[in-house]
Design a protein around this motif. Structure first.
Motif, PDB file in Angstrom:
ATOM      1  N   GLU A   1       0.819  -1.211   0.000  1.00 34.02           N
ATOM      2  CA  GLU A   1       0.000   0.000   0.000  1.00 34.02           C
ATOM      3  C   GLU A   1       0.855   1.265   0.000  1.00 34.02           C
ATOM      4  OE1 GLU A   1      -3.160   0.042   2.881  1.00 34.02           O
ATOM      5  OE2 GLU A   1      -3.461  -2.111   2.754  1.00 34.02           O
ATOM      6  N   HIS A   2       1.692   1.435   1.047  1.00 34.64           N
ATOM      7  CA  HIS A   2       2.465   2.666   1.162  1.00 34.64           C
ATOM      8  C   HIS A   2       3.439   2.846  -0.004  1.00 34.64           C
ATOM      9  CE1 HIS A   2       0.649   3.219   4.964  1.00 34.64           C
ATOM     10  NE2 HIS A   2       1.411   2.383   5.657  1.00 34.64           N
ATOM     11  N   LEU A   3       4.148   1.785  -0.377  1.00 33.06           N
ATOM     12  CA  LEU A   3       5.121   1.886  -1.461  1.00 33.06           C
ATOM     13  C   LEU A   3       4.467   2.221  -2.798  1.00 33.06           C
ATOM     14  CD1 LEU A   3       7.991   1.636  -2.556  1.00 33.06           C
ATOM     15  CD2 LEU A   3       7.708  -0.856  -2.577  1.00 33.06           C
ATOM     16  N   PRO A   4       3.425   1.481  -3.224  1.00 35.65           N
ATOM     17  CA  PRO A   4       2.772   1.851  -4.493  1.00 35.65           C
ATOM     18  C   PRO A   4       2.154   3.242  -4.465  1.00 35.65           C
ATOM     19  CG  PRO A   4       2.208  -0.391  -3.895  1.00 35.65           C
ATOM     20  CD  PRO A   4       2.888   0.210  -2.697  1.00 35.65           C
ATOM     21  N   GLU A   5       1.551   3.621  -3.320  1.00 36.67           N
ATOM     22  CA  GLU A   5       0.915   4.933  -3.247  1.00 36.67           C
ATOM     23  C   GLU A   5       1.950   6.046  -3.357  1.00 36.67           C
ATOM     24  OE1 GLU A   5      -1.569   7.992  -3.268  1.00 36.67           O
ATOM     25  OE2 GLU A   5      -2.092   5.882  -3.568  1.00 36.67           O
ATOM     26  N   LEU A   6       3.109   5.838  -2.747  1.00 32.68           N
ATOM     27  CA  LEU A   6       4.177   6.830  -2.842  1.00 32.68           C
ATOM     28  C   LEU A   6       4.584   7.051  -4.300  1.00 32.68           C
ATOM     29  CD1 LEU A   6       6.435   8.589  -1.488  1.00 32.68           C
ATOM     30  CD2 LEU A   6       7.830   6.511  -1.459  1.00 32.68           C
ATOM     31  N   ILE A   7       4.796   5.957  -5.024  1.00 31.33           N
ATOM     32  CA  ILE A   7       5.245   6.058  -6.418  1.00 31.33           C
ATOM     33  C   ILE A   7       4.127   6.565  -7.325  1.00 31.33           C
ATOM     34  CG2 ILE A   7       6.023   4.708  -8.403  1.00 31.33           C
ATOM     35  CD1 ILE A   7       7.610   2.991  -6.414  1.00 31.33           C
TER      36      ILE A   7
ATOM     37  N   LYS B   1      13.721   6.048   0.595  1.00 29.67           N
ATOM     38  CA  LYS B   1      14.753   5.765   1.600  1.00 29.67           C
ATOM     39  C   LYS B   1      14.113   5.298   2.906  1.00 29.67           C
ATOM     40  CE  LYS B   1      18.305   8.964  -0.089  1.00 29.67           C
ATOM     41  NZ  LYS B   1      19.049  10.237   0.182  1.00 29.67           N
ATOM     42  N   THR B   2      13.014   5.938   3.285  1.00 30.54           N
ATOM     43  CA  THR B   2      12.308   5.537   4.502  1.00 30.54           C
ATOM     44  C   THR B   2      11.783   4.116   4.379  1.00 30.54           C
ATOM     45  OG1 THR B   2      11.656   7.809   4.997  1.00 30.54           O
ATOM     46  CG2 THR B   2      10.357   6.062   6.015  1.00 30.54           C
ATOM     47  N   ILE B   3      11.175   3.801   3.249  1.00 30.02           N
ATOM     48  CA  ILE B   3      10.634   2.455   3.045  1.00 30.02           C
ATOM     49  C   ILE B   3      11.751   1.423   3.020  1.00 30.02           C
ATOM     50  CG2 ILE B   3       9.517   0.967   1.318  1.00 30.02           C
ATOM     51  CD1 ILE B   3       7.611   3.291   0.763  1.00 30.02           C
ATOM     52  N   ASP B   4      12.870   1.768   2.414  1.00 31.61           N
ATOM     53  CA  ASP B   4      14.029   0.873   2.404  1.00 31.61           C
ATOM     54  C   ASP B   4      14.453   0.531   3.829  1.00 31.61           C
ATOM     55  OD1 ASP B   4      16.302  -0.516   1.344  1.00 31.61           O
ATOM     56  OD2 ASP B   4      17.525   1.237   1.769  1.00 31.61           O
ATOM     57  N   ARG B   5      14.536   1.547   4.679  1.00 33.45           N
ATOM     58  CA  ARG B   5      14.919   1.314   6.084  1.00 33.45           C
ATOM     59  C   ARG B   5      13.862   0.502   6.821  1.00 33.45           C
ATOM     60  NH1 ARG B   5      16.389   6.845   5.692  1.00 33.45           N
ATOM     61  NH2 ARG B   5      14.475   7.432   6.796  1.00 33.45           N
ATOM     62  N   GLU B   6      12.600   0.783   6.529  1.00 38.78           N
ATOM     63  CA  GLU B   6      11.536   0.079   7.241  1.00 38.78           C
ATOM     64  C   GLU B   6      11.481  -1.401   6.855  1.00 38.78           C
ATOM     65  OE1 GLU B   6       9.913   1.166   9.742  1.00 38.78           O
ATOM     66  OE2 GLU B   6      10.864   3.127   9.554  1.00 38.78           O
ATOM     67  N   ILE B   7      11.742  -1.709   5.593  1.00 39.09           N
ATOM     68  CA  ILE B   7      11.771  -3.121   5.197  1.00 39.09           C
ATOM     69  C   ILE B   7      12.892  -3.839   5.953  1.00 39.09           C
ATOM     70  CG2 ILE B   7      12.175  -4.727   3.294  1.00 39.09           C
ATOM     71  CD1 ILE B   7      10.907  -2.687   1.424  1.00 39.09           C
TER      72      ILE B   7
ATOM     73  N   GLU C   1      -2.562  13.736   3.571  1.00 38.20           N
ATOM     74  CA  GLU C   1      -3.480  14.847   3.818  1.00 38.20           C
ATOM     75  C   GLU C   1      -2.845  16.186   3.506  1.00 38.20           C
ATOM     76  OE1 GLU C   1      -4.702  14.445   7.829  1.00 38.20           O
ATOM     77  OE2 GLU C   1      -5.892  12.622   7.480  1.00 38.20           O
ATOM     78  N   ASN C   2      -1.533  16.301   3.753  1.00 37.89           N
ATOM     79  CA  ASN C   2      -0.837  17.539   3.501  1.00 37.89           C
ATOM     80  C   ASN C   2      -0.368  17.688   2.063  1.00 37.89           C
ATOM     81  OD1 ASN C   2      -1.094  18.290   6.198  1.00 37.89           O
ATOM     82  ND2 ASN C   2       0.800  17.244   6.786  1.00 37.89           N
ATOM     83  N   GLY C   3      -0.601  16.608   1.241  1.00 37.76           N
ATOM     84  CA  GLY C   3      -0.168  16.642  -0.135  1.00 37.76           C
ATOM     85  C   GLY C   3       1.321  16.586  -0.312  1.00 37.76           C
ATOM     86  N   GLN C   4       2.022  15.964   0.674  1.00 41.23           N
ATOM     87  CA  GLN C   4       3.463  15.914   0.644  1.00 41.23           C
ATOM     88  C   GLN C   4       3.919  14.470   0.645  1.00 41.23           C
ATOM     89  OE1 GLN C   4       4.896  18.063   4.001  1.00 41.23           O
ATOM     90  NE2 GLN C   4       3.765  19.915   3.504  1.00 41.23           N
ATOM     91  N   GLY C   5       5.219  14.270   0.325  1.00 37.43           N
ATOM     92  CA  GLY C   5       5.847  12.967   0.426  1.00 37.43           C
ATOM     93  C   GLY C   5       6.247  12.673   1.833  1.00 37.43           C
ATOM     94  N   VAL C   6       6.976  11.551   2.038  1.00 36.90           N
ATOM     95  CA  VAL C   6       7.411  11.164   3.374  1.00 36.90           C
ATOM     96  C   VAL C   6       8.524  12.076   3.827  1.00 36.90           C
ATOM     97  CG1 VAL C   6       8.437   9.334   4.711  1.00 36.90           C
ATOM     98  CG2 VAL C   6       6.785   8.794   2.962  1.00 36.90           C
TER      99      VAL C   6
END
Length: 241
Positions: free
Chosen positions: A164-170, A199-205, A236-241
């Motif tokens: 979810e988070h990874l596809p939505e980010l891209i 980078k955040t998702i990479d660390r979280e994985i 909600e803020n229309g921003q990335g991570v």
């Protein structure tokens, strides 16, 4: 002696070739394994079909005392057609952002890698380079997923992150018009926000992989809730991570 301009051109050309190679290279071993399994499955079916045609021709020839020239031609045509069709079709189903949410844990890492590989042409160079790192993380995560049940809370958290988070980010980045991708918003361009998010998702994985291997599933669930809040606020803020 080469001039500075020549050296600069050589460097740029080498960098361009390197980027092209990265854009088309597999990002992990699990995607390669899925592709190999699909290929060998088609090859097995094609081999059985060819064998069935040849056996059928042999049986008919035995009954009628030979199949003659035209029988050989027809057999060759059937063999060629069967081999071509069964090796060409069906195409390997391409994962989608929606299908990743319900993919079984055994193939989640590989299918995520395949999906990521398909997104690279639309992403900036720094993000493409990060895909290789994420592919390594997914390869490391895959064996740990085998220890989980589909209904485990930890499995749901992994699905949220990579499904979810990874596809939505891209996809969020891809929805931004080209003309706005390098304009600053809240101190960063969308391209920079995308890279930071990856980078955040990479660390979280990496963190999830360690927690699953150590059996720290409660910590994983807490971490998942933190990520969910973080990504929801960013959306909600229309921003990335």
């Amino acid at each position: 002696m080469n001039s500075p301009a020549s050296n600069s051109d050589d460097t740029l050309n080498a960098a361009a070739r390197s980027l092209r190679n990265v854009r088309f290279a597999p990002i992990g071993t699990k995607s390669q394994a899925l592709r190999r399994a699909h290929f060998w499955g088609k090859l097995s079916k094609a081999t059985m079909a060819v064998g069935a045609v040849l056996i059928g021709a042999g049986i008919i020839g035995g009954i009628i005392g030979g199949i003659g020239f035209w029988g050989v031609m027809i057999t060759a045509l059937l063999v060629t057609t069967a081999a071509y069709v069964l090796m060409r079709f069906p195409q390997m189903p391409m994962p989608t952002a929606e299908s990743l949410k319900i993919t079984d844990l055994g193939t989640l890492a590989g299918k995520t890698e395949i999906w990521l590989e398909a997104q690279r042409p639309a992403l900036p160079a720094p993000a493409v380079s990060l895909m290789q790192d994420i592919g390594v993380r997914l390869d490391q995560l895959a064996p740990q997923l085998q220890t989980l049940d589909d209904n485990d809370p930890a499995a749901r958290e992994v699905r949220k992150l990579v499904g979810e988070h990874l596809p939505e980010l891209i996809n969020g980045y891809k929805r931004i018009p080209d003309s706005l991708r390098h304009k600053e918003h809240a101190g960063k361009t969308p391209a920079q926000q995308l890279v930071d998010g990856l980078k955040t998702i990479d660390r979280e994985i990496e963190t999830m992989t360690g927690q699953i291997s150590r059996g720290e599933l409660d910590k994983l669930a807490v971490r998942g809730r933190y990520l969910e809040i973080r990504y929801d606020n960013a959306a909600e803020n229309g921003q990335g991570v």
